[in-house]
Design a protein around this motif. Structure first.
Motif, PDB file in Angstrom:
ATOM      1  N   VAL A 204      59.687 103.191 140.629  1.00 50.45           N
ATOM      2  CA  VAL A 204      58.822 102.884 139.490  1.00 50.45           C
ATOM      3  C   VAL A 204      58.562 104.144 138.674  1.00 50.45           C
ATOM      4  O   VAL A 204      58.760 105.268 139.141  1.00 50.45           O
ATOM      5  N   GLU A 205      58.105 103.946 137.445  1.00 53.63           N
ATOM      6  CA  GLU A 205      57.748 105.061 136.572  1.00 53.63           C
ATOM      7  C   GLU A 205      56.653 105.901 137.235  1.00 53.63           C
ATOM      8  O   GLU A 205      55.681 105.366 137.790  1.00 53.63           O
ATOM      9  N   ALA A 206      56.806 107.220 137.194  1.00 61.78           N
ATOM     10  CA  ALA A 206      55.854 108.126 137.844  1.00 61.78           C
ATOM     11  C   ALA A 206      54.596 108.258 136.996  1.00 61.78           C
ATOM     12  O   ALA A 206      54.505 109.128 136.120  1.00 61.78           O
ATOM     13  N   ARG A 207      53.627 107.396 137.244  1.00 57.44           N
ATOM     14  CA  ARG A 207      52.364 107.436 136.514  1.00 57.44           C
ATOM     15  C   ARG A 207      51.318 108.272 137.242  1.00 57.44           C
ATOM     16  O   ARG A 207      50.345 108.720 136.629  1.00 57.44           O
ATOM     17  N   ARG A 208      51.489 108.450 138.542  1.00 57.20           N
ATOM     18  CA  ARG A 208      50.577 109.296 139.324  1.00 57.20           C
ATOM     19  C   ARG A 208      51.431 110.274 140.131  1.00 57.20           C
ATOM     20  O   ARG A 208      52.193 109.869 141.016  1.00 57.20           O
ATOM     21  N   ILE A 209      51.303 111.548 139.821  1.00 60.57           N
ATOM     22  CA  ILE A 209      52.127 112.589 140.431  1.00 60.57           C
ATOM     23  C   ILE A 209      51.254 113.483 141.298  1.00 60.57           C
ATOM     24  O   ILE A 209      50.232 114.008 140.827  1.00 60.57           O
ATOM     25  N   LEU A 210      51.639 113.638 142.544  1.00 65.10           N
ATOM     26  CA  LEU A 210      50.905 114.475 143.497  1.00 65.10           C
ATOM     27  C   LEU A 210      51.615 115.810 143.636  1.00 65.10           C
ATOM     28  O   LEU A 210      52.824 115.856 143.875  1.00 65.10           O
TER      29      LEU A 210
ATOM     30  N   ARG B  83      53.547 123.562 137.291  1.00 63.28           N
ATOM     31  CA  ARG B  83      53.965 123.620 135.891  1.00 63.28           C
ATOM     32  C   ARG B  83      55.073 122.600 135.615  1.00 63.28           C
ATOM     33  O   ARG B  83      55.104 121.976 134.550  1.00 63.28           O
ATOM     34  N   TRP B  84      55.988 122.459 136.554  1.00 67.45           N
ATOM     35  CA  TRP B  84      57.057 121.477 136.358  1.00 67.45           C
ATOM     36  C   TRP B  84      56.478 120.065 136.295  1.00 67.45           C
ATOM     37  O   TRP B  84      56.887 119.256 135.456  1.00 67.45           O
ATOM     38  N   ALA B  85      55.528 119.761 137.180  1.00 69.57           N
ATOM     39  CA  ALA B  85      54.937 118.424 137.209  1.00 69.57           C
ATOM     40  C   ALA B  85      54.229 118.106 135.897  1.00 69.57           C
ATOM     41  O   ALA B  85      54.353 116.994 135.360  1.00 69.57           O
ATOM     42  N   VAL B  86      53.493 119.078 135.357  1.00 78.15           N
ATOM     43  CA  VAL B  86      52.798 118.862 134.090  1.00 78.15           C
ATOM     44  C   VAL B  86      53.812 118.665 132.960  1.00 78.15           C
ATOM     45  O   VAL B  86      53.617 117.844 132.060  1.00 78.15           O
ATOM     46  N   GLY B  87      54.927 119.407 133.008  1.00 73.75           N
ATOM     47  CA  GLY B  87      55.949 119.237 131.997  1.00 73.75           C
ATOM     48  C   GLY B  87      56.696 117.928 132.113  1.00 73.75           C
ATOM     49  O   GLY B  87      57.152 117.369 131.117  1.00 73.75           O
ATOM     50  N   PHE B  88      56.817 117.421 133.338  1.00 74.63           N
ATOM     51  CA  PHE B  88      57.552 116.178 133.573  1.00 74.63           C
ATOM     52  C   PHE B  88      56.711 114.939 133.285  1.00 74.63           C
ATOM     53  O   PHE B  88      57.234 113.897 132.894  1.00 74.63           O
ATOM     54  N   ALA B  89      55.414 115.044 133.475  1.00 73.45           N
ATOM     55  CA  ALA B  89      54.531 113.883 133.377  1.00 73.45           C
ATOM     56  C   ALA B  89      54.543 113.273 131.979  1.00 73.45           C
ATOM     57  O   ALA B  89      54.604 113.971 130.971  1.00 73.45           O
ATOM     58  N   ALA B  90      54.496 111.951 131.934  1.00 74.74           N
ATOM     59  CA  ALA B  90      54.451 111.227 130.665  1.00 74.74           C
ATOM     60  C   ALA B  90      53.015 111.151 130.160  1.00 74.74           C
ATOM     61  O   ALA B  90      52.065 111.214 130.938  1.00 74.74           O
ATOM     62  N   PRO B  91      52.821 111.036 128.853  1.00 76.47           N
ATOM     63  CA  PRO B  91      51.473 110.872 128.310  1.00 76.47           C
ATOM     64  C   PRO B  91      50.760 109.692 128.966  1.00 76.47           C
ATOM     65  O   PRO B  91      51.342 108.631 129.174  1.00 76.47           O
ATOM     66  N   GLY B  92      49.504 109.906 129.292  1.00 75.12           N
ATOM     67  CA  GLY B  92      48.710 108.859 129.918  1.00 75.12           C
ATOM     68  C   GLY B  92      48.797 108.843 131.428  1.00 75.12           C
ATOM     69  O   GLY B  92      48.054 108.100 132.076  1.00 75.12           O
ATOM     70  N   SER B  93      49.677 109.642 131.998  1.00 72.57           N
ATOM     71  CA  SER B  93      49.810 109.677 133.454  1.00 72.57           C
ATOM     72  C   SER B  93      48.854 110.705 134.050  1.00 72.57           C
ATOM     73  O   SER B  93      48.203 111.476 133.330  1.00 72.57           O
ATOM     74  N   THR B  94      48.773 110.706 135.360  1.00 70.51           N
ATOM     75  CA  THR B  94      47.843 111.573 136.072  1.00 70.51           C
ATOM     76  C   THR B  94      48.598 112.501 137.012  1.00 70.51           C
ATOM     77  O   THR B  94      49.472 112.057 137.759  1.00 70.51           O
ATOM     78  N   VAL B  95      48.263 113.787 136.945  1.00 67.01           N
ATOM     79  CA  VAL B  95      48.798 114.772 137.883  1.00 67.01           C
ATOM     80  C   VAL B  95      47.659 115.218 138.783  1.00 67.01           C
ATOM     81  O   VAL B  95      46.645 115.744 138.303  1.00 67.01           O
ATOM     82  N   VAL B  96      47.790 114.974 140.070  1.00 70.16           N
ATOM     83  CA  VAL B  96      46.770 115.355 141.044  1.00 70.16           C
ATOM     84  C   VAL B  96      47.288 116.560 141.816  1.00 70.16           C
ATOM     85  O   VAL B  96      48.281 116.470 142.538  1.00 70.16           O
ATOM     86  N   VAL B  97      46.631 117.693 141.657  1.00 65.68           N
ATOM     87  CA  VAL B  97      47.032 118.902 142.375  1.00 65.68           C
ATOM     88  C   VAL B  97      46.081 119.091 143.553  1.00 65.68           C
ATOM     89  O   VAL B  97      44.865 119.107 143.399  1.00 65.68           O
ATOM     90  N   VAL B  98      46.671 119.193 144.746  1.00 63.59           N
ATOM     91  CA  VAL B  98      45.884 119.224 145.983  1.00 63.59           C
ATOM     92  C   VAL B  98      46.182 120.501 146.763  1.00 63.59           C
ATOM     93  O   VAL B  98      47.342 120.803 147.058  1.00 63.59           O
ATOM     94  N   TRP B  99      45.128 121.231 147.054  1.00 65.44           N
ATOM     95  CA  TRP B  99      45.240 122.377 147.968  1.00 65.44           C
ATOM     96  C   TRP B  99      44.566 121.965 149.269  1.00 65.44           C
ATOM     97  O   TRP B  99      43.385 121.658 149.301  1.00 65.44           O
ATOM     98  N   VAL B 100      45.327 121.946 150.344  1.00 60.83           N
ATOM     99  CA  VAL B 100      44.778 121.608 151.664  1.00 60.83           C
ATOM    100  C   VAL B 100      44.582 122.908 152.423  1.00 60.83           C
ATOM    101  O   VAL B 100      45.548 123.597 152.774  1.00 60.83           O
ATOM    102  N   TRP B 101      43.322 123.233 152.682  1.00 63.36           N
ATOM    103  CA  TRP B 101      42.997 124.462 153.398  1.00 63.36           C
ATOM    104  C   TRP B 101      42.935 124.162 154.894  1.00 63.36           C
ATOM    105  O   TRP B 101      42.076 123.438 155.369  1.00 63.36           O
ATOM    106  N   ASP B 102      43.889 124.709 155.612  1.00 59.45           N
ATOM    107  CA  ASP B 102      43.952 124.503 157.058  1.00 59.45           C
ATOM    108  C   ASP B 102      43.116 125.583 157.729  1.00 59.45           C
ATOM    109  O   ASP B 102      43.482 126.758 157.742  1.00 59.45           O
ATOM    110  N   ALA B 103      41.974 125.179 158.261  1.00 58.65           N
ATOM    111  CA  ALA B 103      41.049 126.134 158.873  1.00 58.65           C
ATOM    112  C   ALA B 103      41.349 126.397 160.334  1.00 58.65           C
ATOM    113  O   ALA B 103      40.582 127.072 161.013  1.00 58.65           O
ATOM    114  N   THR B 104      42.456 125.869 160.850  1.00 51.37           N
ATOM    115  CA  THR B 104      42.820 126.123 162.243  1.00 51.37           C
ATOM    116  C   THR B 104      43.177 127.594 162.407  1.00 51.37           C
ATOM    117  O   THR B 104      44.035 128.110 161.690  1.00 51.37           O
TER     118      THR B 104
END
Length: 325
Positions: free
Chosen positions: A169-175, A189-210
């Protein structure tokens, strides 16, 4: 028109010249498998406004067969011309079908050699490589085959790996998996450049405290996650304006947990997962980090692996101006 021969493997600049990358040229690996068909459907779905040309690439080589179980492999007598022509006919048939689905030039190429070798050579001057997660020769129990592993690991351009059992499907939500490394910044930067207008880019930093798994700073300073969260927002903030101009929603999430589990959970709602080739925790000689490798093998979503260029700058594939015009 089908291009055949060894041209892909010899796409090298002459002395004193540098190869120019055509960011709008997308390479799509095909081999007749359902996984490759899904990759082609994904490319056709996302090409409008982003790509300027699709090049369908397949590989052929003389079968290598051992006469006895313990003998050395031997190349038996095969009609090379027939093998090449059969592959060319199949590739052209797919290209002809695509021409009716997308208003872009679609070409077919048949290269002699191993699939990964041919695809990597073809992608050297392209903007994107799209492949199925495994091909005809893969084992059913494996999500990622040898060709897709080699391409994702060694390609110098962004490589999108498409599972065979997921609707393209069309990438409307990019992680975007993020850890503050230059590779992660290139992926964002690539994800923001690839994303279509109206779509959502969710950038996630997972901090592993182990302890001992995220670096000495977290081990000696339990509250280092607060500093990491501050750095996260500082690094992502400059892209807020870019996202606004492109009419893209850019969301940030800082999660304290284990990267693999958290990314897998976040990917459930994503149409595309974007990762840097490796992060802070990867061994310097390894192109793919452990988290990126795990996601490719276990997350059933299209996954884009974005490398850095040789000079350390992000390898980007910005869409044509008409996309956001």
């Amino acid at each position: 028109m089908v291009m055949t021969g060894d041209d892909v493997a010899t796409h090298e600049p002459t002395a004193g010249e540098e190869a120019e990358r055509d960011e709008g040229r997308w390479i799509v690996g095909i081999d007749g498998s359902d996984y490759a068909s899904n990759a082609l459907r994904w490319a056709v779905t996302h090409a409008p406004g982003r790509a300027t040309e699709l090049e369908l690439v397949t590989a052929w080589q003389s079968p290598v067969i051992g006469a006895y179980p313990m003998s050395s492999p031997a190349v038996l007598s095969f009609d090379d011309i027939e093998l090449r022509d059969r592959a060319a006919a199949d590739a052209e048939e797919l290209a002809a079908q695509c021409r009716g689905d997308v208003e872009l030039p679609v070409e077919a190429y048949v290269g002699r050699g191993g699939p990964a070798e041919v695809l990597l050579a073809a992608a050297e001057t392209a903007g994107l490589l799209v492949i199925g997660s495994r091909g005809r020769g893969g084992f059913a129990r494996l999500l990622l085959g040898s060709t897709s592993t080699q391409c994702a690991t060694h390609a110098g351009v962004p490589t999108v790996v498409i599972p065979g059992d997921v609707e393209p499907v069309e990438a409307r939500r990019i992680l975007v998996g993020f850890d503050g490394s230059p590779n992660a910044m290139a992926a964002l930067r690539w994800a923001v450049g690839f994303a279509a207008p109206g779509s959502t880019v969710v950038v996630v930093w997972v901090w592993d405290a182990t302890p001992l798994t995220v670096g000495s700073d977290a081990f000696f300073f339990p509250d280092a996650s607060d500093l990491a969260a501050e750095r996260f927002h500082h690094l992502v903030e400059p892209l807020d304006e870019v996202a606004l101009q492109r009419r893209i929603i850019l969301e940030r999430e800082f999660i304290r947990g284990t990267p693999r589990a958290a990314l897998a959970s976040q990917a459930d709602d994503a149409d595309l997962v974007v990762l840097g080739a490796r992060g802070h925790g990867a061994v310097g000689s390894a192109l793919l980090g452990s988290v990126s490798t795990w996601v490719l093998h276990h997350v059933r979503r299209p996954v884009a692996v974005v490398p850095l260029s040789d000079d350390g700058a992000p390898t980007l594939t910005p869409p044509p101006d008409a996309f956001h015009g």
